[in-house]
Design an enzyme around this catalytic site. Sequence first.
Site, PDB file in Angstrom:
ATOM      1  N   GLU A 173      -7.096 -13.000  10.823  1.00 25.54           N
ATOM      2  CA  GLU A 173      -7.458 -12.057  11.882  1.00 25.54           C
ATOM      3  C   GLU A 173      -8.229 -10.870  11.335  1.00 25.54           C
ATOM      4  O   GLU A 173      -8.023 -10.446  10.200  1.00 25.54           O
ATOM      5  CB  GLU A 173      -6.185 -11.507  12.543  1.00 25.54           C
ATOM      6  CG  GLU A 173      -5.387 -12.568  13.254  1.00 25.54           C
ATOM      7  CD  GLU A 173      -4.104 -12.019  13.850  1.00 25.54           C
ATOM      8  OE1 GLU A 173      -3.326 -12.830  14.359  1.00 25.54           O
ATOM      9  OE2 GLU A 173      -3.885 -10.795  13.806  1.00 25.54           O
ATOM     10  N   CYS A 229     -10.862  -3.785  10.609  1.00 30.02           N
ATOM     11  CA  CYS A 229      -9.610  -4.076   9.915  1.00 30.02           C
ATOM     12  C   CYS A 229      -9.698  -5.502   9.373  1.00 30.02           C
ATOM     13  O   CYS A 229     -10.008  -6.431  10.121  1.00 30.02           O
ATOM     14  CB  CYS A 229      -8.460  -3.920  10.898  1.00 30.02           C
ATOM     15  SG  CYS A 229      -6.874  -4.273  10.156  1.00 30.02           S
ATOM     16  N   CYS A 254       1.312 -13.743   3.967  1.00 27.42           N
ATOM     17  CA  CYS A 254       1.651 -12.690   3.001  1.00 27.42           C
ATOM     18  C   CYS A 254       2.986 -13.045   2.354  1.00 27.42           C
ATOM     19  O   CYS A 254       3.888 -13.564   3.015  1.00 27.42           O
ATOM     20  CB  CYS A 254       1.755 -11.341   3.703  1.00 27.42           C
ATOM     21  SG  CYS A 254       2.142  -9.981   2.579  1.00 27.42           S
ATOM     22  N   CYS A 274       8.033  -8.449   4.624  1.00 26.35           N
ATOM     23  CA  CYS A 274       8.562  -7.278   5.344  1.00 26.35           C
ATOM     24  C   CYS A 274       9.107  -7.775   6.685  1.00 26.35           C
ATOM     25  O   CYS A 274       8.447  -8.548   7.396  1.00 26.35           O
ATOM     26  CB  CYS A 274       7.474  -6.241   5.544  1.00 26.35           C
ATOM     27  SG  CYS A 274       6.716  -5.740   3.985  1.00 26.35           S
ATOM     28  N   CYS A 297       7.194  -7.357  10.199  1.00 23.09           N
ATOM     29  CA  CYS A 297       5.767  -7.701  10.242  1.00 23.09           C
ATOM     30  C   CYS A 297       5.580  -9.182  10.567  1.00 23.09           C
ATOM     31  O   CYS A 297       6.173 -10.050   9.921  1.00 23.09           O
ATOM     32  CB  CYS A 297       5.149  -7.366   8.886  1.00 23.09           C
ATOM     33  SG  CYS A 297       3.455  -7.948   8.700  1.00 23.09           S
ATOM     34  N   CYS A 322      -1.158  -6.925  12.958  1.00 21.67           N
ATOM     35  CA  CYS A 322      -1.703  -8.064  12.220  1.00 21.67           C
ATOM     36  C   CYS A 322      -0.773  -9.269  12.244  1.00 21.67           C
ATOM     37  O   CYS A 322       0.439  -9.147  12.256  1.00 21.67           O
ATOM     38  CB  CYS A 322      -1.985  -7.658  10.796  1.00 21.67           C
ATOM     39  SG  CYS A 322      -0.530  -7.016   9.965  1.00 21.67           S
TER      40      CYS A 322
HETATM   41  N1  SAH Z   1       0.055  -5.588   3.327  1.00 17.23           N
HETATM   42  C1  SAH Z   1      -0.523  -4.305   3.403  1.00 17.23           C
HETATM   43  C2  SAH Z   1      -1.633  -4.217   4.415  1.00 17.23           C
HETATM   44  C3  SAH Z   1      -1.457  -4.981   5.692  1.00 17.23           C
HETATM   45  S1  SAH Z   1      -0.196  -4.392   6.770  1.00 17.23           S
HETATM   46  C4  SAH Z   1       0.528  -3.260   3.696  1.00 17.23           C
HETATM   47  O1  SAH Z   1       1.660  -3.620   4.005  1.00 17.23           O
HETATM   48  O2  SAH Z   1       0.217  -2.091   3.566  1.00 17.23           O
HETATM   49  C5  SAH Z   1      -0.963  -2.955   7.457  1.00 17.23           C
HETATM   50  C6  SAH Z   1      -0.017  -1.955   8.062  1.00 17.23           C
HETATM   51  O3  SAH Z   1       0.540  -2.473   9.269  1.00 17.23           O
HETATM   52  C7  SAH Z   1       1.155  -1.578   7.164  1.00 17.23           C
HETATM   53  O4  SAH Z   1       1.275  -0.186   7.091  1.00 17.23           O
HETATM   54  C8  SAH Z   1       2.352  -2.180   7.890  1.00 17.23           C
HETATM   55  O5  SAH Z   1       3.504  -1.430   7.616  1.00 17.23           O
HETATM   56  C9  SAH Z   1       1.909  -2.116   9.331  1.00 17.23           C
HETATM   57  N2  SAH Z   1       2.563  -3.046  10.260  1.00 17.23           N
HETATM   58  C10 SAH Z   1       2.890  -4.329  10.059  1.00 17.23           C
HETATM   59  N3  SAH Z   1       3.470  -4.863  11.162  1.00 17.23           N
HETATM   60  C11 SAH Z   1       3.508  -3.872  12.084  1.00 17.23           C
HETATM   61  C12 SAH Z   1       3.991  -3.779  13.427  1.00 17.23           C
HETATM   62  N4  SAH Z   1       4.524  -4.822  14.040  1.00 17.23           N
HETATM   63  N5  SAH Z   1       3.851  -2.600  14.071  1.00 17.23           N
HETATM   64  C13 SAH Z   1       3.277  -1.538  13.462  1.00 17.23           C
HETATM   65  N6  SAH Z   1       2.817  -1.558  12.210  1.00 17.23           N
HETATM   66  C14 SAH Z   1       2.935  -2.714  11.519  1.00 17.23           C
HETATM   67 FE1  SF4 Z   2       2.659  -8.240   4.011  1.00 17.71          FE
HETATM   68 FE2  SF4 Z   2       3.130  -7.389   6.470  1.00 17.71          FE
HETATM   69 FE3  SF4 Z   2       4.528  -6.375   4.448  1.00 17.71          FE
HETATM   70 FE4  SF4 Z   2       1.920  -5.770   4.708  1.00 17.71          FE
HETATM   71  S1  SF4 Z   2       3.558  -5.206   6.114  1.00 17.71           S
HETATM   72  S2  SF4 Z   2       2.997  -6.381   2.827  1.00 17.71           S
HETATM   73  S3  SF4 Z   2       1.137  -7.716   5.547  1.00 17.71           S
HETATM   74  S4  SF4 Z   2       4.564  -8.522   5.122  1.00 17.71           S
END
Ligand code: SAH
Ligand code: SF4
Length: 365
Positions: free
Chosen positions: A106, A119, A126, A130, A133, A350
């Site tokens: 995406e 973006c 990944c 987390c 996410c 994402c």
């Molecule tokens: N992996 C990297 C970059 C991609 S995630 C990272 O974690 O920084 C980009 C951002 O989106 C991160 O700050 C993450 O904490 C946030 N994010 C992921 N899922 C989300 C959600 N459902 N709602 C809001 N922010 C989210």
């Molecule tokens: Fe990976 Fe999502 Fe964690 Fe970013 S927030 S490191 S994309 S699992």
Amino acid sequence: MANPWDHPAPEIGPVPRPNAAGLGRVSLRTLAQNLGEPAWRGDQLFAGLYRQRWTDWQAFSPLSKGFRERLAAQVDLTWPAIIQSEPSADASTKHVFALEDRCQIEGVHMPYGDRTTLCLSSQVGCAMGCTFCATGQMGIIRNLSSAEILGQVMAMVLHHQHPVEKPLNLVFMGMGEPLHNLNHVMEAFETLTDTEGLAIPPRRITVSTSGLGTGIERLGAFPRRPRLALSLNGTTDEHRSKIMPVNRVWNLAALADGLSRFPLQAGERITLEYVLLKGITDSLEDGRRLIAFARRFPSKINLIPFNVHEGSGFEPPEESRVGALCRLLSDAGLTVSVRRSRGQDVAGACGQLVRQGQGRPPKLP
Ligand code: SAH
Ligand code: SF4
């Protein structure tokens, strides 16, 4: 007995044609040489692809007719295909790209008045897991090549007919952990910032990490590099480790230490992204601990109300709490912004669109 070697030779499919789309300057010079041309013709290919944005070999007017014909016969010029576009009420558009192996990633196009932010994804899936996410829940499928990273930029620039003179910002905040794919991200960065191509200034490119200590150190060692954002998302080790497993390896103290040593340029600040999960990361005590963390190095804070997705088990914070935290941080003298997650109505955060469809390529029969 039948000779075990006596069976028909396996059928070998056609050798895939090289694809020039997404190649860097050095590879394009080699490509030109392989087609019997001097290396400097590769520089004309580079300018044609990234500055002129030509999408057809016939358009490459500085090249001889013979060279253009050889290119058309032997080399593809194919950017990643946009297979789904979801425009949102806030003018941003979320795109799903199909890669050559049919994996899906995406990217988001976000036009703001005088600039546009794209973006980008750095991986299919990944590995960081987390818990809040959608991408993290997919697991890791593979790294993107530098051509695929660049391909997202070019496909969106072409799709939206982005004017050459309008500034572009790039954020690696799509699918994946960019510091897990730093070599390819930096290879793409070289092409993106090349003044004879897209010419995006390095300060307009931001890499966001979940906090890989060694990756942060490696990034800091590049003389030319993108800016850094850290997804903090928790202010005690106990809480952060629960939602971001990476914290068990690089905890808050290790991160603060690494970020204080990160070699910043004059005026540069590290962005701290902070996802607000109702009842988990959004207390006023969290706010106070966030202030203490942010004061350890030049920083700015981006509060991100959780973007709900199916089955996540988390909730977004109350509006009033977002306001209260924002005031708390700005009263402490910190620079703070709230990211109204763009494209919420189209599964904005994402990994959400792809997970609804397919991240992996379909299994071979
Ligand atoms: N992996 C990297 C970059 C991609 S995630 C990272 O974690 O920084 C980009 C951002 O989106 C991160 O700050 C993450 O904490 C946030 N994010 C992921 N899922 C989300 C959600 N459902 N709602 C809001 N922010 C989210
Ligand atoms: Fe990976 Fe999502 Fe964690 Fe970013 S927030 S490191 S994309 S699992």
